[in-house]
Design an enzyme around this catalytic site. Sequence first.
Site, PDB file in Angstrom:
ATOM      1  N   ILE A 112       0.830  -1.198   0.000  1.00 47.61           N
ATOM      2  CA  ILE A 112       0.000   0.000   0.000  1.00 47.61           C
ATOM      3  C   ILE A 112       0.867   1.252   0.000  1.00 47.61           C
ATOM      4  O   ILE A 112       0.460   2.313  -0.474  1.00 47.61           O
ATOM      5  CB  ILE A 112      -0.959   0.001   1.213  1.00 47.61           C
ATOM      6  CG1 ILE A 112      -2.082   1.025   1.022  1.00 47.61           C
ATOM      7  CG2 ILE A 112      -0.204   0.276   2.504  1.00 47.61           C
ATOM      8  CD1 ILE A 112      -3.066   0.665  -0.052  1.00 47.61           C
ATOM      9  N   ASP A 113       2.105   1.125   0.508  1.00 44.60           N
ATOM     10  CA  ASP A 113       3.011   2.279   0.577  1.00 44.60           C
ATOM     11  C   ASP A 113       3.700   2.570  -0.751  1.00 44.60           C
ATOM     12  O   ASP A 113       4.417   3.561  -0.867  1.00 44.60           O
ATOM     13  CB  ASP A 113       4.075   2.052   1.649  1.00 44.60           C
ATOM     14  CG  ASP A 113       3.494   1.968   3.047  1.00 44.60           C
ATOM     15  OD1 ASP A 113       2.325   2.361   3.217  1.00 44.60           O
ATOM     16  OD2 ASP A 113       4.199   1.504   3.961  1.00 44.60           O
ATOM     17  N   GLU A 173       2.720   7.882   8.546  1.00 36.55           N
ATOM     18  CA  GLU A 173       2.852   7.250   9.861  1.00 36.55           C
ATOM     19  C   GLU A 173       4.300   7.057  10.305  1.00 36.55           C
ATOM     20  O   GLU A 173       4.595   7.020  11.503  1.00 36.55           O
ATOM     21  CB  GLU A 173       2.144   5.899   9.870  1.00 36.55           C
ATOM     22  CG  GLU A 173       2.724   4.891   8.887  1.00 36.55           C
ATOM     23  CD  GLU A 173       1.980   3.571   8.893  1.00 36.55           C
ATOM     24  OE1 GLU A 173       1.560   3.135   9.981  1.00 36.55           O
ATOM     25  OE2 GLU A 173       1.821   2.986   7.807  1.00 36.55           O
ATOM     26  N   TYR A 192      -7.942   2.670   8.007  1.00 36.53           N
ATOM     27  CA  TYR A 192      -8.773   1.497   7.754  1.00 36.53           C
ATOM     28  C   TYR A 192      -9.844   1.773   6.704  1.00 36.53           C
ATOM     29  O   TYR A 192     -10.237   0.875   5.952  1.00 36.53           O
ATOM     30  CB  TYR A 192      -9.405   1.009   9.056  1.00 36.53           C
ATOM     31  CG  TYR A 192      -8.398   0.353   9.970  1.00 36.53           C
ATOM     32  CD1 TYR A 192      -7.851  -0.895   9.648  1.00 36.53           C
ATOM     33  CD2 TYR A 192      -7.959   0.983  11.130  1.00 36.53           C
ATOM     34  CE1 TYR A 192      -6.910  -1.492  10.460  1.00 36.53           C
ATOM     35  CE2 TYR A 192      -7.012   0.390  11.957  1.00 36.53           C
ATOM     36  CZ  TYR A 192      -6.490  -0.849  11.616  1.00 36.53           C
ATOM     37  OH  TYR A 192      -5.547  -1.438  12.419  1.00 36.53           O
TER      38      TYR A 192
END
Length: 246
Positions: A24-25, A120, A169
Amino acid sequence: AHAIAQECLRQNVVCNVVGVPKSIDNDIQIIDKCFGFDTAVEEAQRSLICARVEAKSAAGIAIVKLMGRQSGFIAMNASMASGVVDVCLIPEIKFSMAKLLEHIGKILNKKDYCVVCVAEGAGQDVLDGSAGGTDASGNPILKDIGTFLRDAFKHEFKGVDVKYIDPSYMIRSIPTITTDRIYCKVLGQAAVHGAFAGFTDFTAGLVNTHYVMLPTTTIIQSARTVDPKGRQWNRLKTAIRQPDLY
């Protein structure tokens, strides 16, 4: 996939092993982008636009924490796409809390509100390292930069409304957009074609807009990261008028 292919070879097991890289990164080397990345950026920029509404209506600060442990591609691209971000913090670029607070203070004096997008993995040195231990995937558990910034902003800017939003999420669970659906189908077809052709220990991906097959070893050496001197990052800094914060 590479480990499985090597074990099959060691045990003389005839098996074609194909890996279709997913992160996803978007931190896979060589590959233009991972499937799902466009969907993640699309939803992430919506969160930023909503955060702007919250910040502007309350004359305050909105912090949106997005995925990106080592690589800030989602935060960088979503910030550029949304057009509402004032500050973008990513793991590849260190920042000083003193300079960050000073810059946000100037923004608040100018227009009464501020939108901060933070990956993050950003600012872990400011947080004095990791939280300790690893998660189920073996990744180091990071301290929460989002709550840290929220508390720091509340302490520095007395009386200013500070909202912290973590849409991770929601971003992970939404249906994929059309481009990602097509991309996934093509990658699946390429993987099957390669396996039937007798190839093993390879990956299918998009490189320089061309669908190719690559040895798995070429993409697992290290994580792909944002180039601090690259065009994408400097284009964003110019667009949001973000100075060097370190």
